[in-house]
Design a protein around this motif. Structure first.
Motif, mmCIF file in Angstrom:
data_model
loop_
_atom_site.group_PDB
_atom_site.id
_atom_site.type_symbol
_atom_site.label_atom_id
_atom_site.label_comp_id
_atom_site.label_asym_id
_atom_site.label_seq_id
_atom_site.Cartn_x
_atom_site.Cartn_y
_atom_site.Cartn_z
ATOM 1 N N CYS A 27 0.219 -0.845 0.249
ATOM 2 C CA CYS A 27 0.217 -0.300 -0.396
ATOM 3 C C CYS A 27 1.215 1.380 -0.116
ATOM 4 O O CYS A 27 1.562 0.875 0.747
ATOM 5 N N CYS A 30 -1.066 6.968 1.623
ATOM 6 C CA CYS A 30 -0.762 7.620 1.674
ATOM 7 C C CYS A 30 1.151 8.379 1.480
ATOM 8 O O CYS A 30 0.538 10.129 1.342
ATOM 9 N N CYS A 131 -6.695 4.288 6.345
ATOM 10 C CA CYS A 131 -5.634 2.854 6.306
ATOM 11 C C CYS A 131 -6.671 1.870 7.298
ATOM 12 O O CYS A 131 -6.548 1.305 6.899
HETATM 13 S S1 SF4 Z 1 -0.281 4.477 6.589
HETATM 14 FE FE1 SF4 Z 1 -1.695 2.545 5.879
HETATM 15 S S2 SF4 Z 1 -3.172 3.454 3.932
HETATM 16 FE FE2 SF4 Z 1 -1.229 4.938 4.747
HETATM 17 S S3 SF4 Z 1 0.061 4.387 3.399
HETATM 18 FE FE3 SF4 Z 1 0.878 3.292 5.253
HETATM 19 S S4 SF4 Z 1 -0.884 1.014 4.864
HETATM 20 FE FE4 SF4 Z 1 -1.599 2.863 3.584
#
Ligand code: SF4
Length: 220
Positions: A27, A30, A131
């Protein structure tokens, strides 16, 4: 026969957890939204220890610290040591700390330092929202019996606008068959633990945890 079915269900849950973790590690929501720097922060999602049973105890913290990012292991330092001390009182021996608990957080990436302060930045509401599906997905896969909420952000994520840690530590809530146990962050930076009444509240929480762990061990 029933034991075989239980083992197969446990193995299925374990495989689903490993798949989910791989997705979380990939992921970059963000980063794409401009909240995080790719070079400084990658999602942490550790797979269960190879010889461990499928975890039924989930710990949710605020977000990984810098050391966790470097070692890929949350609570590896001094704060983790204090947590291990508490959990020994709560019926989880130090050697089972990594085996019996699955570690998670409201956000999975190191958020960086709070400018001008000792602690880390609290992830913004937008980062928390981005998240949240990972956290919900994790609860769905692990189906925890016990959720340890470490720090006020984790407590509020599950319990709404709680006024303070003092209002909830030492008490537990059961919702949808899950026991939620709020705890303070064990960091030495926190002055909350300087108050004897707060230390006594943590001891009460550990008595609740011990009873719940004993029940869990009985039905395994
Ligand atoms: S904080 Fe969570 S949603 Fe944001 S980049 Fe990291 S894993 Fe992804």
């Amino acid at each position: 026969m029933r034991a075989d079915a239980t083992v197969r269900a446990s193995e299925r849950a374990r495989r689903r957890l490993i798949t989910l973790n791989a997705e979380i590690r990939g992921c970059r929501l963000c980063h794409a939204a401009g909240f995080l720097d790719e070079a400084e922060s990658v999602p942490i999602a550790r797979d269960p220890e190879p010889d461990a049973p499928t975890p039924r105890i989930l710990l949710v913290g605020q977000a990984p610290g810098l050391r966790a990012t470097i070692t890929d292991r949350p609570f590896a330092g001094a704060a983790g040591n204090k947590l291990r001390d508490w959990f020994e009182q709560g019926g989880i021996p130090r050697e089972d700390f990594w085996r019996k608990i699955h570690f998670s957080a409201v956000t999975r990436c190191y958020p960086g330092r709070l400018p001008g302060a000792k602690g880390d930045r609290v992830p913004s509401p937008q980062e928390q929202a981005l998240c949240r599906p990972w956290l919900d997905g994790l609860v769905d896969v692990v189906k925890p019996r016990i959720v340890l909420l470490v720090g006020l952000l984790a407590v509020r994520t599950f319990h709404g606008p709680v006024k303070s840690l003092a209002a909830v530590v030492g008490e537990a809530t059961v919702r949808d068959g899950i026991l939620y146990i709020p705890l303070p962050h064990p960091s030495g930076v926190s002055r909350w633990l300087n108050e004897p009444a707060n230390v006594a509240a943590v001891a009460r929480a550990m008595r609740i945890l011990r009873e719940a762990v004993d029940d869990l061990d009985r039905v395994r």
